[in-house]
Design an enzyme around this catalytic site. Structure first.
Site, short mmCIF file in Angstrom:
data_model
loop_
_atom_site.label_atom_id
_atom_site.label_comp_id
_atom_site.label_asym_id
_atom_site.label_seq_id
_atom_site.Cartn_x
_atom_site.Cartn_y
_atom_site.Cartn_z
N ASP A 20 2.34 10.74 151.75
CA ASP A 20 3.26 11.87 151.61
C ASP A 20 3.60 12.06 150.13
O ASP A 20 4.07 11.12 149.47
CB ASP A 20 4.53 11.60 152.42
N ASP A 64 1.76 18.76 152.16
CA ASP A 64 1.97 17.59 151.32
C ASP A 64 1.91 16.27 152.09
O ASP A 64 2.39 15.25 151.62
CB ASP A 64 3.33 17.70 150.62
N GLU A 65 1.28 16.27 153.27
CA GLU A 65 1.34 15.10 154.14
C GLU A 65 -0.01 14.87 154.82
O GLU A 65 -0.63 15.81 155.32
CB GLU A 65 2.43 15.31 155.19
#
Length: 416
Positions: free
Chosen positions: A31, A125-126
């Site tokens: 993350d 973003d993960e």
């Protein structure tokens, strides 16, 4: 390795489920730390170390992302901007730049895809990585460490990771060590790792569920893991089983590799509710133009178009139409406007407007030599070339021309 036996008590009978694994799974959750803020700081070093919030600037705006400096004051993602500014009045508020965030996200995605055998991109973003089997050759923890260092060195972005046998525990581990941390929960230690944590740390437990559990006297995950299954089922229905499994460190969900997107959509929420039909048509034209560019970039066409309206009282209505597969502005913009004219019959204040393309097909549009499609194809090709080189909004239709602040009104979800 071997067999995991789970005994579930339901009613009078006891049911035993045996799950066989050839190998112990190794699931990495990665993350990016405060992603939107981190990108803004790379673009402007003066923001480093200062409280920064990315989100809408109006009274109705919400926090899309916030720096760790603002979190010390209680600011959180999805919080109303008005509340965030009361908590941290010295914060620097930025509207954000979707294009820049997407570019950095793609750069990180490429680095991960080059190295990891199986990757699921959960959000902008993960990421989840299935590293099962790597222990024999390299070591999953060492591999993830090297990958994390590579991402930070090549992009300048901080990223954290957690490693365990499943998605839930890995994600909790990541959040446990953010920012800029890494952590491994060894096989067999999942339940002990989760037990002392507040129930809200479990990813599927939102604020409402967490409060319900606290009202039941369940504050920590360890207590939740010991609750009778039938009590949780009675209180939460089918979700009660999942709550019990997650609290006990059980999550059999696989890492799902990237698959083709099933739809594309864009929406805009207005700072002030509007009945300006001219403005609404202009915004619909701009949203449609952005989506058609996305279609052509992906090498896809759409055969189903949906227009969405949300009124000031939050009533939401949609209308859709099917049409021959296309990725052309001159076909899709009139279709969207026509749907809007048929849908907007109440003449009430509009809060949100949106367009969605579905039934996506891979491939180029079949052009008819006797209509405008063939004649305009070179024009679309030239426009797309300019957008690819100078940015999506470097050239736009005059009829859909929008201010820079309007284009950035909506940001994708970022979880930190």
């Amino acid at each position: 390795m071997g067999t995991i036996c789970i005994e579930i008590t339901k009613g009078i009978q006891n049911t035993q489920i045996s799950i066989n694994f050839m190998q112990e799974r190794a699931i990495v959750h990665m993350d990016l730390d405060s992603f939107f803020v981190s990108v803004e700081r790379l673009r402007d070093s003066a923001l480093v170390g200062k409280p920064v919030i990315v989100g809408g600037l109006s009274d109705r705006g919400v926090v899309a992302a916030c720096s760790y400096e603002t979190r010390a004051f209680g600011v959180r993602s999805a919080m109303p901007m008005r509340m965030a500014m009361r908590l941290c009045p010295d914060a620097i508020v930025l509207r954000g730049d979707l294009e820049a965030y997407s570019q950095y996200s793609e750069a990180v995605t490429s680095l991960i895809m080059e190295r990891a055998p199986l990757v699921e991109k959960a959000s902008i973003d993960e990421f989840y990585l299935d590293m099962t089997g790597m222990e024999r050759f390299f070591g999953a923890y060492r591999f993830a460490t090297d990958l994390r260092e590579r991402i930070q060195k090549q992009t300048g972005l901080q990223i954290s990771f957690g490693l365990s046998v499943n998605k839930t525990v890995s994600k909790v581990a990541t959040n446990h060590v953010k920012p800029a941390g890494q952590y491994q929960v060894l096989a067999g230690e999942e339940k002990a790792f989760l037990a002392p944590m507040p129930v809200g740390k479990i990813p599927m437990i939102g604020s409402v569920t967490a409060q319900t559990l606290r009202n039941m006297g369940i504050v920590h995950v360890g207590t939740l893991s010991q609750m009778p299954l039938k009590v949780l089922e009675r209180s939460f229905g089918k979700s009660g089983v999942m709550l019990w499994e997650r609290a006990n460190g059980i999550d059999l969900r696989p890492v799902v590799p990237y698959s083709e997107q099933k739809s594309l959509s864009k929406e805009m929420t207005f700072d002030q509710d509007s009945t300006d039909v001219v403005l609404l048509r202009r915004i619909l034209g701009s949203l449609t133009e952005q989506l058609t560019y996305d279609l052509r970039t992906l090498g896809q066409c759409t055969s189903c178009v949906t227009v969405k309206l949300r009124y000031s009282n939050f009533d939401t209505h949609t209308r859709q139409i099917t049409l021959p597969a296309t990725a052309s502005d001159h076909r899709l913009i009139p279709a969207v406007v026509d749907l809007f004219e048929k849908l907007y019959d109440r003449r009430l204040l509009i809060r949100l407007i949106g367009v969605r393309f579905s039934k996506l097909l891979q491939g180029q549009e079949q052009l008819n030599l006797f209509d405008d499609g063939a004649r305009l194809a070179p024009l679309y090709h030239a426009m797309d070339g300019l957008k690819n080189r100078f940015g999506e909004f470097s050239i736009v239709r005059a009829s859909g021309l929008m201010g820079r602040h309007e284009r950035r009104n909506i940001l994708p979800k970022s979880e930190d």
